[in-house]
Motif scaffolding. Structure first.
Motif, short mmCIF file in Angstrom:
data_model
loop_
_atom_site.label_atom_id
_atom_site.label_comp_id
_atom_site.label_asym_id
_atom_site.label_seq_id
_atom_site.Cartn_x
_atom_site.Cartn_y
_atom_site.Cartn_z
N PRO A 158 0.82 -1.21 0.00
CA PRO A 158 0.00 0.00 0.00
C PRO A 158 0.86 1.27 0.00
O PRO A 158 1.95 1.30 0.59
CB PRO A 158 -0.81 -0.11 1.29
CG PRO A 158 -0.91 -1.58 1.52
CD PRO A 158 0.43 -2.12 1.07
N HIS A 159 0.37 2.27 -0.67
CA HIS A 159 1.10 3.52 -0.86
C HIS A 159 1.39 4.26 0.45
O HIS A 159 0.68 4.09 1.44
CB HIS A 159 0.29 4.45 -1.77
CG HIS A 159 0.24 4.01 -3.19
ND1 HIS A 159 -0.31 2.81 -3.59
CD2 HIS A 159 0.68 4.61 -4.31
CE1 HIS A 159 -0.20 2.69 -4.90
NE2 HIS A 159 0.39 3.78 -5.37
N THR A 160 2.41 5.10 0.40
CA THR A 160 2.68 6.06 1.45
C THR A 160 2.04 7.37 1.02
O THR A 160 2.18 7.78 -0.13
CB THR A 160 4.20 6.28 1.64
OG1 THR A 160 4.81 5.03 1.94
CG2 THR A 160 4.47 7.29 2.76
N VAL A 161 1.31 8.00 1.92
CA VAL A 161 0.72 9.30 1.62
C VAL A 161 1.64 10.37 2.22
O VAL A 161 2.09 10.24 3.36
CB VAL A 161 -0.73 9.43 2.14
CG1 VAL A 161 -0.82 9.23 3.63
CG2 VAL A 161 -1.35 10.75 1.74
N TYR A 162 1.96 11.36 1.42
CA TYR A 162 2.81 12.47 1.85
C TYR A 162 1.99 13.76 1.83
O TYR A 162 1.36 14.08 0.81
CB TYR A 162 4.01 12.65 0.92
CG TYR A 162 4.97 11.49 0.97
CD1 TYR A 162 5.96 11.43 1.95
CD2 TYR A 162 4.89 10.46 0.04
CE1 TYR A 162 6.84 10.36 2.00
CE2 TYR A 162 5.76 9.40 0.09
CZ TYR A 162 6.73 9.35 1.07
OH TYR A 162 7.60 8.29 1.12
N PHE A 163 2.01 14.48 2.92
CA PHE A 163 1.45 15.82 3.00
C PHE A 163 2.65 16.76 2.94
O PHE A 163 3.61 16.59 3.70
CB PHE A 163 0.72 16.03 4.33
CG PHE A 163 -0.58 15.29 4.42
CD1 PHE A 163 -1.78 15.96 4.27
CD2 PHE A 163 -0.60 13.92 4.67
CE1 PHE A 163 -2.99 15.28 4.37
CE2 PHE A 163 -1.80 13.23 4.77
CZ PHE A 163 -3.00 13.92 4.62
N ALA A 164 2.60 17.74 2.04
CA ALA A 164 3.74 18.63 1.86
C ALA A 164 3.28 20.06 1.63
O ALA A 164 2.30 20.30 0.92
CB ALA A 164 4.59 18.16 0.68
N GLU A 165 4.00 20.98 2.22
CA GLU A 165 3.74 22.40 1.98
C GLU A 165 4.29 22.77 0.60
O GLU A 165 5.42 22.40 0.26
CB GLU A 165 4.44 23.24 3.05
CG GLU A 165 4.28 24.73 2.84
CD GLU A 165 5.05 25.56 3.84
OE1 GLU A 165 4.90 26.79 3.79
OE2 GLU A 165 5.79 25.00 4.68
#
Length: 182
Positions: free
Chosen positions: A164-171
């Protein structure tokens, strides 16, 4: 990055005029991560743009499989870029989605060029829109919490057996777009 050479102009994230859903679902989005010595890129179709964490913080959310070579670079580096390409470069971009950088230099095979931002993030100046992003948070998706739609997605032959994918939150810390002809 030589903005003048590539007809790129800096814009604010709030000035992005593209449909944020189509940037990932219809357009050709490529994530690049690494540094001047070594980097990699991949074609992505899962992502979102918006705001979060107060003060209208411009945010990009992307999903990357840990099975992909670029995942290693995103994990190691504080920044990455999202590069949105025009349709006429579809053949080159599709190459990024069908080959691994573990085996070949995908950029050299396509004829595209890579440049680097002041902070060293790899970008593709042929893109029509470039977002430089600073990682804020990441999390591996948990199959035990999947809804039926995600279960069906990971049972699809394309993703079957994939981690399963890694979710990245980025500014979104910088944006550039191709200068429009007047």
């Amino acid at each position: 990055m030589e903005n003048k050479k590539y007809n790129l102009i800096p814009i604010k994230a709030t000035e992005i005029s593209d449909n944020p859903i189509e940037l990932f679902s219809k357009d050709f989005a490529v994530i690049a991560a690494g540094n001047r010595e070594k980097f990699n890129e991949l074609l992505v179709s899962w992502g979102a743009l918006g705001t979060s964490w107060g003060n209208g913080l411009p945010l990009a959310i992307v999903f990357v499989s840990p099975d992909r070579y670029t995942h290693e670079f995103i994990e190691r580096c504080p920044t990455f870029s999202i590069n949105i390409f025009p349709p006429e470069l579809k053949k080159d971009i599709m190459f990024f989605g069908t080959h691994t950088g573990r085996d070949i230099d995908k950029v050299a095979c396509t004829g595209l060029v890579t440049d680097f931002t002041e902070s060293g993030t790899p970008v593709f100046p042929q893109a029509r829109l470039i977002l430089e992003c600073k990682k804020l948070y990441s999390h591996n998706l948990d199959k035990t919490r999947f809804s039926q739609i995600l279960t069906d997605c990971y049972n699809n032959p394309i993703l079957k057996g994939q981690t399963p994918h890694t979710v990245y939150f980025a500014e979104i810390i910088n944006c550039w777009e191709k200068e429009k002809n007047k």
